[in-house]
Design a protein around this motif. Sequence first.
Motif, short mmCIF file in Angstrom:
data_model
loop_
_atom_site.label_atom_id
_atom_site.label_comp_id
_atom_site.label_asym_id
_atom_site.label_seq_id
_atom_site.Cartn_x
_atom_site.Cartn_y
_atom_site.Cartn_z
N GLY A 177 33.27 47.71 39.15
CA GLY A 177 32.58 46.59 39.76
C GLY A 177 31.07 46.63 39.67
O GLY A 177 30.40 45.69 40.11
N GLU A 178 30.49 47.70 39.11
CA GLU A 178 29.04 47.76 39.01
C GLU A 178 28.52 46.62 38.14
O GLU A 178 29.14 46.25 37.14
N ASP A 179 27.37 46.08 38.53
CA ASP A 179 26.81 44.92 37.85
C ASP A 179 25.37 45.22 37.46
O ASP A 179 24.51 45.40 38.32
N LYS A 180 25.10 45.28 36.15
CA LYS A 180 23.75 45.48 35.65
C LYS A 180 23.25 44.15 35.10
O LYS A 180 23.96 43.49 34.34
N ILE A 181 22.04 43.75 35.48
CA ILE A 181 21.48 42.48 35.03
C ILE A 181 20.32 42.75 34.07
O ILE A 181 19.40 43.50 34.39
N ALA A 220 47.68 35.21 36.70
CA ALA A 220 48.73 35.37 35.70
C ALA A 220 49.13 36.82 35.51
O ALA A 220 50.32 37.15 35.39
N VAL A 221 48.14 37.72 35.51
CA VAL A 221 48.42 39.15 35.31
C VAL A 221 49.22 39.72 36.47
O VAL A 221 49.97 40.69 36.30
N ASN A 222 49.11 39.13 37.63
CA ASN A 222 49.84 39.62 38.80
C ASN A 222 51.21 38.94 38.97
O ASN A 222 51.87 39.16 39.99
N ASP A 223 51.63 38.17 37.99
CA ASP A 223 52.94 37.52 38.02
C ASP A 223 53.90 38.30 37.11
O ASP A 223 53.73 38.30 35.89
N PRO A 224 54.90 38.99 37.66
CA PRO A 224 55.82 39.81 36.84
C PRO A 224 56.53 39.01 35.75
O PRO A 224 56.78 39.55 34.67
N TRP A 225 56.86 37.76 36.04
CA TRP A 225 57.53 36.91 35.04
C TRP A 225 56.63 36.71 33.82
O TRP A 225 57.08 36.81 32.68
N ARG A 257 47.83 50.93 27.97
CA ARG A 257 48.26 49.55 28.23
C ARG A 257 47.86 49.11 29.62
O ARG A 257 47.41 47.97 29.82
N LYS A 258 47.99 50.00 30.59
CA LYS A 258 47.64 49.66 31.97
C LYS A 258 46.14 49.38 32.10
O LYS A 258 45.72 48.47 32.84
N THR A 259 45.32 50.14 31.36
CA THR A 259 43.87 49.94 31.42
C THR A 259 43.50 48.53 30.97
O THR A 259 42.66 47.87 31.58
N VAL A 260 44.14 48.05 29.90
CA VAL A 260 43.87 46.70 29.40
C VAL A 260 44.25 45.65 30.45
O VAL A 260 43.47 44.73 30.76
N LEU A 261 45.44 45.81 31.05
CA LEU A 261 45.88 44.85 32.07
C LEU A 261 45.00 44.91 33.31
O LEU A 261 44.72 43.88 33.94
N ASP A 262 44.57 46.12 33.68
CA ASP A 262 43.69 46.26 34.84
C ASP A 262 42.37 45.52 34.62
O ASP A 262 41.81 44.93 35.55
N LYS A 263 41.87 45.54 33.39
CA LYS A 263 40.63 44.81 33.10
C LYS A 263 40.87 43.30 33.14
O LYS A 263 40.02 42.55 33.63
N PHE A 264 42.01 42.86 32.63
CA PHE A 264 42.34 41.44 32.73
C PHE A 264 42.41 41.01 34.20
O PHE A 264 42.02 39.91 34.56
N SER A 273 40.87 42.32 36.74
CA SER A 273 39.71 42.74 37.52
C SER A 273 39.21 41.66 38.47
O SER A 273 38.98 40.51 38.06
N PRO A 274 39.02 42.00 39.74
CA PRO A 274 38.46 41.03 40.69
C PRO A 274 36.97 40.78 40.46
O PRO A 274 36.40 39.88 41.06
N PHE A 275 36.37 41.58 39.58
CA PHE A 275 34.93 41.47 39.34
C PHE A 275 34.60 40.52 38.18
O PHE A 275 33.43 40.26 37.91
#
Length: 392
Positions: A58-62, A244-249, A279-286, A288-290
């Motif tokens: 979640g870090e944000d660099k501007i 969408a990523v949080n929908d198992p279907w 694979r999980k890392t890719v989905l986690d980035k999709f 991401s709440p950030f």
Amino acid sequence: MEEVTIIGSGRTGRGMIGELFDTDGRYHLNFADIDRQLVNLLRKKGKYSVHLRDLIGGEDKIREIDDFSVYDIHQDRIEYIDKLANSRFVITSLFPDAFDSAINDIVESIKLRYKLHKENLVNIILSANYVGLMEYFVPRIKKRLTDKELEYLDNYIAILGSNANRKVTYLKDKNDLTLDGDNKYVLKVNRGFKLPNDYKLPSFIVEVDDIERVMIEKIWSENLQHIGFAFLGNYKGYNVINEAVNDPWVVKKIDAAWEEARSAMKKVYDIPIPNAKQRKTVLDKFASPFFKDKLHRIGRAEKRKLKKNDRLLGPAYLCLNNGLPADNILKLVAYGFCYNDPFDRDSQEVLSFVKQNGIKEAVKKYCGLNLTLKNDRVVLDKVVNEYNKLRK
């Protein structure tokens, strides 16, 4: 300072390529575009900001970029071509419908350099979400050059492919100019730079042996997932990819298509299949709440994304041409013909065409099928059948 000219001043052109070259400190940026409104806005404001987000932490660099010039490709033609001819690096950041225009510009700049007997070395770095980018550009450039100009090209100019993979969107709106992206700090580029002795490449450039292999894995794997989440998420009524990523279907259908694509890449190119953690890392980035990527951004330019060489039909044909199933990928294509974004021109055009002419004609038209070819007939039958199931 040396010059860098970026053809295409949109999200990736400014939000990744421009930002990365700006961090080096040795280069003056030149942005070129056909969008007169964007050119005027960049000139008026004289700066823009990029938010670089860590999608996991979640870090944000501007970063604020303010050392640049802007050129209208048509109205500032002489100055623009001169910049192409005198830059150390020329980078394209374009959609496919602008490829031919960029080729014209590059050819014009090469001819100018030859005419003026310029001996400074130039590196043209091609960037686009497109498999076969070098194969498209290089023959078309060379075809327009004389034998002497071709010899000059070989001596003084390198044309290289790259992978610009930072996700970039507008933080507010297009008129604000502020961009929001993930914190990828590497630009992979094919080996073969032409540079003076002892010249130090920018630290963010990582040279690779086969950029086409990198692009195949990116577009026919991660981008397949990305557009799949847009089409299926839209079908389920979602607005952002996180839903969408949080929908198992949805995830189950995406995984099935992804596995078909990865199996074909493994068989044909010996590209390893990612393990469960990767694979999980890719989905986690999709998810991401950030960085809540809107589905209408991911699904835009639908007509391009339904074509043969793009993120769905590209891997589907890789499967079919090598005796592997592509049923689940083609299901995603069928959902693409259901994609409904009331604010997207492509989406409304496709839906209107389906309504007026039927799904069979729509698949033939927008997927660019030639029904004398066996696998084109397979694609047509499977997509039409899946679409009809969805509409029952």
